[in-house]
Design a protein around this motif. Structure first.
Motif, PDB file in Angstrom:
ATOM      1  N   ILE A 184       0.829  -1.205   0.000  1.00  0.00           N
ATOM      2  CA  ILE A 184       0.000   0.000   0.000  1.00  0.00           C
ATOM      3  C   ILE A 184       0.866   1.258   0.000  1.00  0.00           C
ATOM      4  O   ILE A 184       0.566   2.257  -0.662  1.00  0.00           O
ATOM      5  CB  ILE A 184      -0.947  -0.005   1.224  1.00  0.00           C
ATOM      6  N   TYR A 185       1.967   1.203   0.742  1.00  0.00           N
ATOM      7  CA  TYR A 185       2.926   2.314   0.791  1.00  0.00           C
ATOM      8  C   TYR A 185       3.412   2.636  -0.621  1.00  0.00           C
ATOM      9  O   TYR A 185       3.375   3.795  -1.069  1.00  0.00           O
ATOM     10  CB  TYR A 185       4.086   1.893   1.691  1.00  0.00           C
ATOM     11  N   GLY A 186       3.848   1.602  -1.346  1.00  0.00           N
ATOM     12  CA  GLY A 186       4.310   1.806  -2.716  1.00  0.00           C
ATOM     13  C   GLY A 186       3.221   2.339  -3.617  1.00  0.00           C
ATOM     14  O   GLY A 186       3.463   3.203  -4.468  1.00  0.00           O
ATOM     15  N   SER A 187       2.008   1.839  -3.432  1.00  0.00           N
ATOM     16  CA  SER A 187       0.877   2.293  -4.242  1.00  0.00           C
ATOM     17  C   SER A 187       0.612   3.776  -4.021  1.00  0.00           C
ATOM     18  O   SER A 187       0.436   4.549  -4.978  1.00  0.00           O
ATOM     19  CB  SER A 187      -0.367   1.468  -3.892  1.00  0.00           C
ATOM     20  N   LEU A 188       0.579   4.202  -2.775  1.00  0.00           N
ATOM     21  CA  LEU A 188       0.289   5.601  -2.460  1.00  0.00           C
ATOM     22  C   LEU A 188       1.408   6.536  -2.933  1.00  0.00           C
ATOM     23  O   LEU A 188       1.155   7.682  -3.307  1.00  0.00           O
ATOM     24  CB  LEU A 188       0.062   5.764  -0.956  1.00  0.00           C
ATOM     25  N   VAL A 189       2.655   6.043  -2.917  1.00  0.00           N
ATOM     26  CA  VAL A 189       3.780   6.841  -3.427  1.00  0.00           C
ATOM     27  C   VAL A 189       3.553   7.177  -4.896  1.00  0.00           C
ATOM     28  O   VAL A 189       3.742   8.316  -5.338  1.00  0.00           O
ATOM     29  CB  VAL A 189       5.118   6.096  -3.224  1.00  0.00           C
ATOM     30  N   TYR A 190       3.115   6.171  -5.688  1.00  0.00           N
ATOM     31  CA  TYR A 190       2.868   6.415  -7.112  1.00  0.00           C
ATOM     32  C   TYR A 190       1.637   7.295  -7.318  1.00  0.00           C
ATOM     33  O   TYR A 190       1.624   8.168  -8.190  1.00  0.00           O
ATOM     34  CB  TYR A 190       2.686   5.084  -7.855  1.00  0.00           C
ATOM     35  N   MET A 191       0.582   7.061  -6.530  1.00  0.00           N
ATOM     36  CA  MET A 191      -0.626   7.883  -6.665  1.00  0.00           C
ATOM     37  C   MET A 191      -0.352   9.352  -6.353  1.00  0.00           C
ATOM     38  O   MET A 191      -0.932  10.252  -6.962  1.00  0.00           O
ATOM     39  CB  MET A 191      -1.717   7.362  -5.724  1.00  0.00           C
ATOM     40  N   SER A 192       0.545   9.608  -5.405  1.00  0.00           N
ATOM     41  CA  SER A 192       0.796  10.988  -4.977  1.00  0.00           C
ATOM     42  C   SER A 192       1.465  11.832  -6.050  1.00  0.00           C
ATOM     43  O   SER A 192       1.485  13.060  -5.957  1.00  0.00           O
ATOM     44  CB  SER A 192       1.661  10.991  -3.706  1.00  0.00           C
ATOM     45  N   GLY A 193       2.001  11.180  -7.086  1.00  0.00           N
ATOM     46  CA  GLY A 193       2.608  11.934  -8.184  1.00  0.00           C
ATOM     47  C   GLY A 193       1.610  12.841  -8.885  1.00  0.00           C
ATOM     48  O   GLY A 193       1.982  13.887  -9.434  1.00  0.00           O
ATOM     49  N   ILE A 194       0.334  12.459  -8.862  1.00  0.00           N
ATOM     50  CA  ILE A 194      -0.715  13.299  -9.462  1.00  0.00           C
ATOM     51  C   ILE A 194      -0.800  14.630  -8.719  1.00  0.00           C
ATOM     52  O   ILE A 194      -0.935  15.699  -9.322  1.00  0.00           O
ATOM     53  CB  ILE A 194      -2.074  12.569  -9.419  1.00  0.00           C
ATOM     54  N   ILE A 195      -0.687  14.560  -7.373  1.00  0.00           N
ATOM     55  CA  ILE A 195      -0.703  15.784  -6.558  1.00  0.00           C
ATOM     56  C   ILE A 195       0.502  16.652  -6.887  1.00  0.00           C
ATOM     57  O   ILE A 195       0.391  17.872  -7.057  1.00  0.00           O
ATOM     58  CB  ILE A 195      -0.707  15.427  -5.060  1.00  0.00           C
ATOM     59  N   GLY A 196       1.672  16.009  -6.994  1.00  0.00           N
ATOM     60  CA  GLY A 196       2.897  16.757  -7.300  1.00  0.00           C
ATOM     61  C   GLY A 196       2.827  17.477  -8.630  1.00  0.00           C
ATOM     62  O   GLY A 196       3.265  18.625  -8.752  1.00  0.00           O
ATOM     63  N   GLY A 197       2.250  16.818  -9.644  1.00  0.00           N
ATOM     64  CA  GLY A 197       2.110  17.450 -10.950  1.00  0.00           C
ATOM     65  C   GLY A 197       1.190  18.661 -10.898  1.00  0.00           C
ATOM     66  O   GLY A 197       1.466  19.704 -11.488  1.00  0.00           O
ATOM     67  N   MET A 255       5.622   7.603   6.947  1.00  0.00           N
ATOM     68  CA  MET A 255       5.139   7.184   5.634  1.00  0.00           C
ATOM     69  C   MET A 255       4.348   8.300   4.958  1.00  0.00           C
ATOM     70  O   MET A 255       4.506   8.555   3.756  1.00  0.00           O
ATOM     71  CB  MET A 255       4.253   5.937   5.770  1.00  0.00           C
ATOM     72  N   GLY A 256       3.493   8.989   5.733  1.00  0.00           N
ATOM     73  CA  GLY A 256       2.712  10.087   5.174  1.00  0.00           C
ATOM     74  C   GLY A 256       3.594  11.189   4.617  1.00  0.00           C
ATOM     75  O   GLY A 256       3.357  11.697   3.510  1.00  0.00           O
ATOM     76  N   LEU A 257       4.646  11.554   5.357  1.00  0.00           N
ATOM     77  CA  LEU A 257       5.568  12.601   4.907  1.00  0.00           C
ATOM     78  C   LEU A 257       6.310  12.177   3.635  1.00  0.00           C
ATOM     79  O   LEU A 257       6.458  12.969   2.688  1.00  0.00           O
ATOM     80  CB  LEU A 257       6.580  12.914   6.011  1.00  0.00           C
ATOM     81  N   ILE A 258       6.766  10.919   3.604  1.00  0.00           N
ATOM     82  CA  ILE A 258       7.538  10.443   2.446  1.00  0.00           C
ATOM     83  C   ILE A 258       6.637  10.269   1.223  1.00  0.00           C
ATOM     84  O   ILE A 258       7.054  10.550   0.092  1.00  0.00           O
ATOM     85  CB  ILE A 258       8.273   9.133   2.792  1.00  0.00           C
TER      86      ILE A 258
END
Length: 497
Positions: free
Chosen positions: A72-85, A125-128
């Motif tokens: 789940i950690y890995g999944s959320l890391v990839y999903m968060s890229g949408i926010i970064g963009g 995890m949330g911060l990273i």
């Protein structure tokens, strides 16, 4: 971005200074090197930290739960890229977004470096997750801004940048992993924090001189009215999340298992809605709809592939720790070292594959066939892990070369599928949704790990043969099916090879 702004950026960047490339490439190379060093170093020991007993410096979590959290950690890391963009495009520009992302990542590692509870783990995890979402997609965007669209050095520049990613990912498990496992987990996490700190130092000290105006423009800034509306919505959303958490967590309604299930469901629902929306949009032409249909099997193949590949840091990491001989050829091996195999093989094999495709020219496999080969190799990487269990049982320790072979096979698949995936996405994407389709491609990794969160719970030494056999066989069978339907896919692609 307007052509005028692009020209201004190119003029502001010193165009020589790093192996014949723009000087700014060195800034981004070492920033990403240290960011990947910190991330993959942390990831190499995080699973062990979660499930090792408290007496051994861990948190004493159940192994299946720890494996699910990793996915789940890995999944959320990839999903968060949408926010970064979105933040870079509408609020800060890419360089500021990269900087703030690095700050959050560093603090995330600092939290892990201090003795703490499971609560501290989730804060880290949330911060990273947020920090990586801000930094990872945007640092690549800045690389692109260093070159004009017609600059022949562009592809080579990205290759050098990609090498920095893999060098960081290769070295960190050897260094952070050794310190974390041999001495103290928190000391290992401290090295990850120091790595991100060094990346930030490089970025801050050299960006003005080397990057010029690259990454400073906000392509589609929010108006004053939009800012008020957006910030109000973000504030209300954050408030609602806090309230829901305050109610559901203490009452025991929102458990770790339910949260992982929720993310797993979202990992399937979000891309499905993306496809439906694009297909039904009046902005999508008939030819583009046909190509979108052709893209769906490729997207599913990508999910299956990454679901296997990403288990290298979960199931194979557990296998390395529990089932592998860690004294080999006179050496004492740390189980975290196996996480260096993937980037090591990529560093050596990526140029070989690039040469093969160029050499074959028009005779090289089609896009669909390359995806099929990717699935075949991924499946084989799991099927070979049946052999030691079948021959010697699941109670004996296994020669580490079996793990080396498994990682080698999945990298062969990655080099067939991953590089061509980005290119294919740009070709098959509807013109009105080109950027969103690229986000969709990265969501395939998020979806894969969201699905993994449920699958990895099924692994144990007792289920080992069935686990590797079923997943490996499914991947191989789907690869064969994809290969067989490649002529049909070619028709739907309407001229795209």
């Amino acid at each position: 971005m307007s052509t005028k702004n692009k020209d201004k950026i190119i003029e502001s960047v010193p165009q020589k200074g790093f192996f014949g490339h723009p000087k700014g490439l060195s800034t981004l190379f070492f920033t990403e090197f240290w960011e990947r060093f910190s991330y993959y170093g942390m990831r190499a020991i995080l699973l062990y930290y979660m499930y090792y007993e408290i007496s051994k410096g861990g948190l004493g979590m159940d192994e299946a739960t720890a494996a699910s959290i990793m996915a789940i950690y890995g999944s959320l890391v990839y999903m968060s890229g949408i926010i970064g963009g979105w933040v870079a495009d509408r609020l800060l520009g890419t360089t500021k977004t990269v900087f703030y992302g690095g700050i959050l990542i560093m603090f995330g590692h600092i939290v892990l470096s201090l003795p703490g509870s499971i609560t501290a783990l989730f804060i880290s995890m949330g911060l990273i997750i947020i920090g990586t979402g801000l930094l990872k997609p945007n640092v690549s965007t800045v690389v692109g801004e260093l070159y004009s669209d017609k600059d022949p050095r562009r592809d080579s520049g990205f290759s050098i940048f990609y090498m920095g990613i893999n060098l960081g990912a290769f070295l960190s498990p050897l260094i952070v992993g050794t310190v974390g496992q041999k001495y103290n987990f928190h000391l290992g996490f401290s090295l990850a924090a120091i790595g991100m700190f060094l990346g930030l130092i490089v970025f801050v000290l050299t960006k003005k001189k080397n990057l010029g105006l690259a990454g400073t423009y906000v392509p589609n800034p929010l108006t004053k009215e939009e800012r008020k509306s957006v910030f109000a919505k973000i504030g209300i959303g954050a408030f609602m999340i806090v309230i829901l958490g305050a109610i559901t967590i203490p009452t025991g309604f929102l458990t770790i298992d339910r949260f992982t299930l929720l993310v797993s469901i979202l990992g399937i629902v979000i891309p499905t809605l993306y496809f439906i929306f694009m297909y039904r949009s009046p902005k999508t032409t008939e030819v583009e709809r046909s190509r979108l249909i052709a893209y769906i099997p490729l997207f599913i193949a990508s999910i299956i592939f990454w679901a296997v590949q990403e288990q290298g840091s979960i199931i194979l990491a557990t296998y390395a720790d529990k089932r592998t001989q860690l004294h080999f050829a006179g050496l004492e091996i740390q189980s975290s070292w196996f996480q260096s195999l993937n980037p090591l093989f990529i560093i050596f094999l990526a140029p070989v594959f690039a040469w093969i495709w160029v050499k074959m020219g028009k005779r090289q496999p089609t896009t669909t066939q390359k995806f099929a080969f990717g699935l075949l190799f991924a499946g084989l990487s799991f099927l070979v892990m049946i052999i030691p269990a079948y021959v010697n049982g699941t109670e004996t320790l296994v020669n580490p070369l079996w793990l080396v072979l498994s990682f080698f096979l999945v990298v062969l698949g990655e080099l067939c599928l991953s590089p061509v995936g980005l290119s294919t996405t740009t070709k098959l994407a509807p013109a009105a949704f080109s950027a969103q389709t690229m986000s969709l491609w990265f969501l395939s990794s998020a979806s894969a790990q969201a699905i993994n969160a449920q699958i990895v719970r099924l692994y144990s030494p007792e289920t080992e043969i069935v686990y590797f056999g079923v997943i490996g066989a499914v991947s191989v069978i789907l690869g064969v099916i994809l290969f067989m339907i490649s002529p049909i896919m070619k028709r739907y692609m309407n001229g795209i090879h």
